[in-house]
Design an enzyme around this catalytic site. Structure first.
Site, PDB file in Angstrom:
ATOM      1  N   ARG A  36     -42.609  39.165 -28.516  1.00  0.00           N
ATOM      2  CA  ARG A  36     -41.448  39.778 -29.185  1.00  0.00           C
ATOM      3  C   ARG A  36     -41.865  40.576 -30.424  1.00  0.00           C
ATOM      4  NH1 ARG A  36     -36.134  35.794 -28.633  1.00  0.00           N
ATOM      5  NH2 ARG A  36     -35.602  36.571 -26.571  1.00  0.00           N
ATOM      6  N   LYS A 197     -31.266  27.143 -13.353  1.00  0.00           N
ATOM      7  CA  LYS A 197     -29.931  26.961 -13.930  1.00  0.00           C
ATOM      8  C   LYS A 197     -28.866  27.642 -13.087  1.00  0.00           C
ATOM      9  CE  LYS A 197     -31.303  26.874 -18.782  1.00  0.00           C
ATOM     10  NZ  LYS A 197     -31.143  27.745 -19.959  1.00  0.00           N
ATOM     11  N   GLY A 354     -34.743  34.402 -19.255  1.00  0.00           N
ATOM     12  CA  GLY A 354     -35.397  33.092 -19.170  1.00  0.00           C
ATOM     13  C   GLY A 354     -36.901  33.203 -19.089  1.00  0.00           C
ATOM     14  N   GLY A 377     -30.873  35.356 -22.593  1.00  0.00           N
ATOM     15  CA  GLY A 377     -29.424  35.281 -22.356  1.00  0.00           C
ATOM     16  C   GLY A 377     -28.753  36.644 -22.303  1.00  0.00           C
TER      17      GLY A 377
HETATM   18  C1  3PG Z   1     -32.890  34.436 -27.616  1.00  0.00           C
HETATM   19  O1  3PG Z   1     -33.970  33.931 -27.912  1.00  0.00           O
HETATM   20  O2  3PG Z   1     -32.395  34.352 -26.467  1.00  0.00           O
HETATM   21  C2  3PG Z   1     -32.172  35.228 -28.650  1.00  0.00           C
HETATM   22  O3  3PG Z   1     -32.933  35.354 -29.790  1.00  0.00           O
HETATM   23  C3  3PG Z   1     -30.813  34.637 -28.949  1.00  0.00           C
HETATM   24  O4  3PG Z   1     -30.903  33.367 -29.520  1.00  0.00           O
HETATM   25  P1  3PG Z   1     -29.632  32.420 -29.493  1.00  0.00           P
HETATM   26  O5  3PG Z   1     -29.441  32.010 -28.056  1.00  0.00           O
HETATM   27  O6  3PG Z   1     -29.939  31.262 -30.390  1.00  0.00           O
HETATM   28  O7  3PG Z   1     -28.444  33.217 -29.971  1.00  0.00           O
HETATM   29 MG    MG Z   2     -30.956  31.870 -25.999  1.00  0.00          MG
END
Ligand code: 3PG
Ligand code: MG
Length: 396
Positions: A36, A197, A354, A377
């Site tokens: 990242r 999931k 994921g 997500g």
């Molecule tokens: C992630 O790692 O999916 C994003 O940085 C979002 O994090 P969060 O699910 O805690 O909002």
């Molecule tokens: Mg997340």
């Protein structure tokens, strides 16, 4: 694209609030993956080269509005300094006097990281007062955090209403890749959906079957669909309460003319683990005490054959328990085939969500896909067809 990019930003001397996703994976206090941070570098370097004063904000973990020391961004800022090869300053807070002073001390081309935005309880409430405090730190707002764009928080959404907004290079690349898949795809368009999931992916399947030509199911996802049709899956992981929904999705797929490909054979074992007794069996002959841990070789061969006819592929979720060989075979073989087709210029391949990126890296194929998303997500919510608040806030 209906938003401004860095091409339109005259950055020299400007204070740029850069929403990054510094939410790196950590184990025992150590950062386990720098991807990242690496992927943020083009935007940060470009802004520095253009003479901006770069003020980076991000969340890190889920501290729930409290100052949790292990979730301080200070060590991440240090890691970013190493990856970037540029000095990175740090401010103890993300808004208020400490942040304001740190920003004031910046000169053109310098980089500052603000402390975790989620230490402030107002961040996740998208509180307008906090948005104002963040906005006073900058002249413009650049969002490069596609992976956090599914959150309507101050740093991803609220503050965007108060400053001129731009997409960073990573955000831009993510949106362009996604547009190539579900906006105006070359067809046939296939989706490969695996992973464990099931419940979190049903919305995504419901959306996809109306838009794609072929749906390939793998992982525990496939087990649920097999079991829903009366196939005995032994002790395989599956979601028994989702059988009705699975049948409904299959019906919808049929109505929409979307072909669904389910496994015809499977690699099974009595228990998970590399020294378990491994067997390959037809899908209608899963032993009662066995677990499906990967797609079988006939299925893989069929999929590899089919892949050469596809023009666009979107992939989410591994096909087997790839962390434990030999159950990585299907994921690796199909990923390799897709990578080869992509490199030959016959296929557009986009993956994300994921541990998909990790699975493709394990397969040695990630670099040869058209695009691998940095998002988890957010990628899934986008596949569900939802509007991501952080993207919507970039204008349009
Ligand atoms: C992630 O790692 O999916 C994003 O940085 C979002 O994090 P969060 O699910 O805690 O909002
Ligand atoms: Mg997340």
């Amino acid at each position: 694209m209906p938003f401004r990019t860095l091409d339109q930003l005259v950055a020299r001397g400007k204070r740029v609030l850069l929403r990054a996703d510094l939410n790196v994976p950590v184990k025992d206090g150590r950062i386990t993956d720098l991807t990242r941070l690496q992927r943020l570098c083009p935007t940060i370097r470009e802004l520095c080269d253009k003479g901006a004063r770069v003020v980076i904000c991000s969340h890190f973990g889920r501290p729930k509005g409290k100052r949790v020391p292990e979730m301080s961004l200070r060590p991440v800022a240090n890691a970013l300094e190493g990856v970037l090869g540029l000095k990175v300053r740090f401010a103890e807070t993300c808004v208020g006097p400490a942040a304001e002073q740190a920003v004031k001390a910046l000169t053109n081309g310098e980089v500052l990281v603000l402390e975790n935005t989620r230490f402030d309880p107002r961040e996740e409430k998208n509180d307008p007062a906090m948005a104002k405090e963040l906005a006073v730190l900058a002249d413009v707002y650049v969002n490069d955090a596609f992976s956090a764009a599914h959150r309507a928080h101050v740093s991803t959404e609220g503050v965007a209403k108060l400053l001129p907004t731009y997409a960073g290079r990573l955000m831009q690349a993510e949106l362009e890749a996604l547009e190539a898949v579900l906006g105006h795809p070359n067809r046939p368009l296939a989706a490969i959906i695996g992973g464990v999931k099931v419940s979190t992916k049903l919305g995504l399947l419901e959306n996809l079957v109306g838009r794609i030509d072929v749906l390939v199911l793998g992982g525990a996802m496939a087990n649920t669909f097999l079991a829903a049709q009366g196939v005995a899956v032994g002790r395989s992981m599956q979601a028994v309460d989702m059988h009705g929904i699975a049948r409904d999705i299959l019906l919808r797929a049929k109505q929409a003319g979307c072909e669904v490909i389910l496994p015809q054979d499977a690699v099974v074992a009595g228990k998970q683990g590399s020294n378990a007794a491994v067997q390959t069996v037809p899908i209608r002959a899963i032993p009662a005490e066995a677990m499906i841990l990967d797609l079988g070789p006939s299925t893989v061969q069929a999929l590899v054959g089919r892949a050469s006819g596809w023009r666009t592929v979107v992939w989410n979720g591994p096909l087997g328990t790839f962390e434990t060989p030999p159950f990585d075979a299907a994921t690796t073989a199909l990923a390799q085939a897709i990578a080869t087709e992509t490199q030959a210029g016959r296929l557009i391949s986009v993956a994300g969500g994921g541990d998909t990126g990790a699975a493709l890296q394990h397969a040695g194929a990630a670099d040869r896909f058209t695009y691998v998303s940095s998002a988890g997500g957010a990628f899934l919510e986008w596949l569900e067809g939802r509007t991501l608040p952080g993207v919507a806030a970039l204008g349009g």
